[in-house]
Motif scaffolding. Sequence first.
Motif, PDB file in Angstrom:
ATOM      1  N   GLU A 364       0.842  -1.182   0.000  1.00 36.59           N
ATOM      2  CA  GLU A 364       0.000   0.000   0.000  1.00 36.59           C
ATOM      3  C   GLU A 364       0.883   1.240   0.000  1.00 36.59           C
ATOM      4  OE1 GLU A 364      -1.141   1.046   4.566  1.00 36.59           O
ATOM      5  OE2 GLU A 364      -2.296  -0.601   3.657  1.00 36.59           O
ATOM      6  N   THR A 365       0.311   2.335  -0.503  1.00 31.49           N
ATOM      7  CA  THR A 365       1.064   3.580  -0.654  1.00 31.49           C
ATOM      8  C   THR A 365       0.392   4.699   0.120  1.00 31.49           C
ATOM      9  OG1 THR A 365       1.840   2.943  -2.863  1.00 31.49           O
ATOM     10  CG2 THR A 365       1.891   5.287  -2.317  1.00 31.49           C
ATOM     11  N   VAL A 366       1.184   5.470   0.834  1.00 28.70           N
ATOM     12  CA  VAL A 366       0.691   6.658   1.543  1.00 28.70           C
ATOM     13  C   VAL A 366       1.352   7.888   0.930  1.00 28.70           C
ATOM     14  CG1 VAL A 366       0.529   7.863   3.753  1.00 28.70           C
ATOM     15  CG2 VAL A 366       0.376   5.361   3.684  1.00 28.70           C
ATOM     16  N   MET A 367       0.537   8.856   0.498  1.00 28.81           N
ATOM     17  CA  MET A 367       1.069  10.104  -0.039  1.00 28.81           C
ATOM     18  C   MET A 367       1.566  10.968   1.117  1.00 28.81           C
ATOM     19  SD  MET A 367       0.833   9.880  -3.244  1.00 28.81           S
ATOM     20  CE  MET A 367       0.052   8.697  -4.358  1.00 28.81           C
ATOM     21  N   GLU A 368       2.844  11.273   1.091  1.00 25.84           N
ATOM     22  CA  GLU A 368       3.453  12.072   2.160  1.00 25.84           C
ATOM     23  C   GLU A 368       3.658  13.517   1.694  1.00 25.84           C
ATOM     24  OE1 GLU A 368       3.751  11.092   5.087  1.00 25.84           O
ATOM     25  OE2 GLU A 368       3.835   8.896   5.042  1.00 25.84           O
ATOM     26  N   ARG A 369       3.925  14.396   2.650  1.00 21.68           N
ATOM     27  CA  ARG A 369       4.090  15.812   2.319  1.00 21.68           C
ATOM     28  C   ARG A 369       5.364  16.074   1.517  1.00 21.68           C
ATOM     29  NH1 ARG A 369       1.789  16.649   7.749  1.00 21.68           N
ATOM     30  NH2 ARG A 369      -0.183  17.799   7.534  1.00 21.68           N
ATOM     31  N   GLU A 370       6.426  15.311   1.815  1.00 22.36           N
ATOM     32  CA  GLU A 370       7.701  15.524   1.141  1.00 22.36           C
ATOM     33  C   GLU A 370       7.827  14.614  -0.076  1.00 22.36           C
ATOM     34  OE1 GLU A 370      10.051  17.848   1.888  1.00 22.36           O
ATOM     35  OE2 GLU A 370       8.593  18.581   3.353  1.00 22.36           O
ATOM     36  N   LYS A 371       8.311  15.168  -1.167  1.00 20.09           N
ATOM     37  CA  LYS A 371       8.524  14.393  -2.394  1.00 20.09           C
ATOM     38  C   LYS A 371       9.962  13.878  -2.433  1.00 20.09           C
ATOM     39  CE  LYS A 371       7.196  16.090  -6.462  1.00 20.09           C
ATOM     40  NZ  LYS A 371       7.245  16.809  -7.763  1.00 20.09           N
TER      41      LYS A 371
END
Length: 494
Positions: A364-371
């Motif tokens: 599963e993938t979580v979109m984080e604030r930092e790229k």
Amino acid sequence: MKHKNIMVVGTSSGAGKSITVTGLCRAFFKDGYTVAPFKSQNMALNSYITKDGHEMGRAQALQAMACEIDAHYSMNPILLKPTGDRRIQVIVNGKSIGNMGGFEYGEYKGELKKEILEAYSGIKNNYDICVVEGAGSPVELNMKHDDIVNMGLAEMVDAPVILVADIDRGGVFASIYGTIELMDPDEKKRVKGVIVNKFRGNVDILRPGLKKIEELTGVPILGVMPYFELDIEDEDGVTEKFNKIKDKKGQINISVIKLKHISNFTDIDALMVNKDVNINYVTSFHEIGDEDLIIIPGSKNTIDDLKDIKEKGIAQEIIKASRKGTPIIGVCGGFQILGQKVLDPYGIEGDIKELPGLGLLDMETVMEREKLTKQYSGTLLGKVGLLEGLGSISINGYEIHQGVTTGNEVSITEDERFVAVAKENIIGTYLHGIFDNLEFTDFILNKIREKKGLEAKNSEISFDEYRLKELDKLEKIFRDNVDMKAIYKILEEN
């Protein structure tokens, strides 16, 4: 040599600015000069990661390759990446500063002039010639007052201008005349020549029109570029590749899912070098079912694209194909789509906080604030699934992703990062440029050839070598059809 510059603007988007800049860069480099491209602001979903981990437009990275120098974010200090819902991610000097609406960015962009001039100053101090590229049309009347990318930029860096016009879409003389006439007097003085692009036919038939437009505008025609095929990366979705590749005849059929927010589709270009490979960009579930390989490419908005392919029935067809044993490769956003679910707790991509994936990988993938933006070099352990029998090979690429992916699949890189995983007929990877790795691509294609009873083949040259050959082809076409002496005179007179 004292630093010189020249700017290329176009009568419209897709007129041929990027290819003209690339041709000029290659020609100047071959003539012995140190050269660099520059585009103050680029709006594109195809991006590139530099050696020091900065993000920039892919077009300027390709132009740097034409100059045979390392790409640097100063060549494209502002990159805008549409995210959907009328918002854009704003990248300044290679790093994201967040998402903005169009009006918000319009209010903010005046503050970026300092960043633009500092970036250009670095190029000015280190290269003989800078080839500057505009964006869209230089006479968008509603935006001229705060222009930082077309004639406003030409004034900022004091550059003479060449106007490129696309004859293939029709109305070329009106577009040339109208563009120049809509310029302010000081802007008109900067326009030193016109290049007519994408002409099909005998140039002699065009000459009376060219003479008349020279008389009307007082600006000389520097050349007429023919319509030609060239296998180098396209800047963005304006590309004709989505339409024309379907006509290519090949024994290996690859379906690439054309996501709504498809990004870095240049990843596919290395596959096209193989003459027996046919690429079909899929937009409907009816088009899936008889291919030898499915590729889910990168996305600027994974959740919205995942939702879209589910609603269109494409997701279900991919799942059906996987159960039949069809090889499936997901790259970056495509990798995330293959998992159990994608979560966006901070609203990075929109209002949807969670959406089930295709469930083909237990991750599963979580979109984080930092790229995460970095180049990658490592070792791929080709021991399972589609890669069984490959052994250990070196791989290179680059990562650009907001999401962090975790789960129960086994990493197939020596460093055990989830930069690539494999399971049965599925491969997921965060590596853009994965197909540029010859051993990897040859192995995958030869597995397909073996299954179809075809003879195994190995690529004769790397994609980097192939790209340079295509750039040399562009340089020759450019020199054969454009007055380079006149262009050098424009440089010297500025």
